[in-house]
Design a protein around this motif. Structure first.
Motif, PDB file in Angstrom:
ATOM      1  N   THR A   1     -34.298  23.500 -25.958  1.00 15.85           N
ATOM      2  CA  THR A   1     -33.090  22.689 -26.055  1.00 15.85           C
ATOM      3  C   THR A   1     -31.973  23.555 -26.606  1.00 15.85           C
ATOM      4  O   THR A   1     -32.152  24.278 -27.592  1.00 15.85           O
ATOM      5  CB  THR A   1     -33.328  21.484 -26.987  1.00 15.85           C
ATOM      6  OG1 THR A   1     -34.376  20.692 -26.430  1.00 15.85           O
ATOM      7  CG2 THR A   1     -32.075  20.648 -27.144  1.00 15.85           C
TER       8      THR A   1
ATOM      9  N   THR B   1     -31.319  28.532 -28.068  1.00 11.52           N
ATOM     10  CA  THR B   1     -32.234  27.433 -27.767  1.00 11.52           C
ATOM     11  C   THR B   1     -33.368  27.429 -28.779  1.00 11.52           C
ATOM     12  O   THR B   1     -33.666  28.457 -29.400  1.00 11.52           O
ATOM     13  CB  THR B   1     -32.849  27.549 -26.356  1.00 11.52           C
ATOM     14  OG1 THR B   1     -33.744  28.662 -26.308  1.00 11.52           O
ATOM     15  CG2 THR B   1     -31.775  27.695 -25.293  1.00 11.52           C
TER      16      THR B   1
ATOM     17  N   GLU C   1     -37.467  25.694 -29.309  1.00  7.52           N
ATOM     18  CA  GLU C   1     -38.587  24.978 -28.712  1.00  7.52           C
ATOM     19  C   GLU C   1     -39.825  25.182 -29.562  1.00  7.52           C
ATOM     20  O   GLU C   1     -39.929  26.171 -30.301  1.00  7.52           O
ATOM     21  CB  GLU C   1     -38.861  25.480 -27.298  1.00  7.52           C
ATOM     22  CG  GLU C   1     -39.290  26.934 -27.251  1.00  7.52           C
ATOM     23  CD  GLU C   1     -39.370  27.500 -25.845  1.00  7.52           C
ATOM     24  OE1 GLU C   1     -40.508  27.764 -25.404  1.00  7.52           O
ATOM     25  OE2 GLU C   1     -38.319  27.674 -25.214  1.00  7.52           O
TER      26      GLU C   1
ATOM     27  N   ARG D   1     -28.616  20.605 -20.844  1.00  5.55           N
ATOM     28  CA  ARG D   1     -28.964  20.669 -22.276  1.00  5.55           C
ATOM     29  C   ARG D   1     -30.178  21.542 -22.560  1.00  5.55           C
ATOM     30  O   ARG D   1     -30.473  21.830 -23.700  1.00  5.55           O
ATOM     31  CB  ARG D   1     -29.216  19.261 -22.821  1.00  5.55           C
ATOM     32  CG  ARG D   1     -27.987  18.392 -22.903  1.00  5.55           C
ATOM     33  CD  ARG D   1     -27.175  18.598 -24.160  1.00  5.55           C
ATOM     34  NE  ARG D   1     -27.967  18.300 -25.335  1.00  5.55           N
ATOM     35  CZ  ARG D   1     -28.139  19.146 -26.354  1.00  5.55           C
ATOM     36  NH1 ARG D   1     -27.585  20.320 -26.358  1.00  5.55           N
ATOM     37  NH2 ARG D   1     -28.872  18.797 -27.386  1.00  5.55           N
ATOM     38  N   GLN D   2     -30.913  21.938 -21.500  1.00  3.17           N
ATOM     39  CA  GLN D   2     -32.076  22.785 -21.700  1.00  3.17           C
ATOM     40  C   GLN D   2     -31.988  24.018 -20.828  1.00  3.17           C
ATOM     41  O   GLN D   2     -31.562  23.955 -19.677  1.00  3.17           O
ATOM     42  CB  GLN D   2     -33.368  22.038 -21.395  1.00  3.17           C
ATOM     43  CG  GLN D   2     -33.682  20.962 -22.409  1.00  3.17           C
ATOM     44  CD  GLN D   2     -35.072  20.417 -22.218  1.00  3.17           C
ATOM     45  OE1 GLN D   2     -35.386  19.897 -21.151  1.00  3.17           O
ATOM     46  NE2 GLN D   2     -35.900  20.536 -23.245  1.00  3.17           N
TER      47      GLN D   2
END
Length: 173
Positions: free
Chosen positions: A110, A125, A127, A104-105
């Motif tokens: 994420t 992603t 962050e 998931r990361q």
């Protein structure tokens, strides 16, 4: 007295039923949302990546600057390392992209989106980050294929709606 003894004995027997003394097996948490795997990034491994890096400066006119660069990618201890090389060699650096155990990361972010179009995989992603010493959200968009790679970093200051593209890497081989 006999009734009480029989009842207590029955309770002890019932309490022991089905208990092997072993701890219950741990349940694997269910992974929800988009993921990425080492196999997804393996297509990037190797040399021969040429392209350019466009970045927005922090001082002065804050204009976009584009410089030629090359990239090599290697797997190292469960993460992918992107080595960026520039003509002046003073700007060379490496970016580490570990993949979390649940997928998931990627890096520190994420994964919020995963799409596939032909042989191009797009991973997005998000962050929390600092940009020019301002608390922000960094949104990375990776386009991954055997012969094409891009990475874009968009930054939005917390409490602001304006997003700027801070970096854009483009490579082919």
């Amino acid at each position: 007295m006999r009734l009480i003894t029989a009842t207590l004995t029955g309770l002890v027997l019932l309490a022991g039923c089905g208990d092997s003394g072993e701890p219950a097996p741990a349940k694997t948490p269910e992974v929800t949302g988009p993921t990425v795997s080492a196999e997804d990034l393996a297509v990037l491994e190797g040399t021969g990546w040429t392209g350019e890096h466009t970045y927005r400066g922090y001082v002065g006119a804050q204009e976009d600057v584009t410089i030629p660069s090359s990239m090599t990618v290697r797997e190292s201890g469960g993460m992918y390392v992107l080595n960026f090389e520039y003509e002046d060699s003073l700007s060379n650096y490496s970016q580490e992209l570990p993949i979390s155990a649940d997928g998931r990361q990627l890096g520190l972010g994420t994964i919020t989106e995963r799409t596939e179009n032909g042989d191009v995989l797009t991973i997005v992603t998000e962050e929390e980050c600092l940009d020019a010493q301002v608390d922000s959200i960094c949104r990375f968009t990776f386009e991954i294929s055997p012969n094409y790679f891009t990475e874009r970093r968009h930054v939005t200051a917390l409490g602001d709606d304006l997003s700027i593209q801070r970096d854009y890497f483009r490579y082919t081989r």
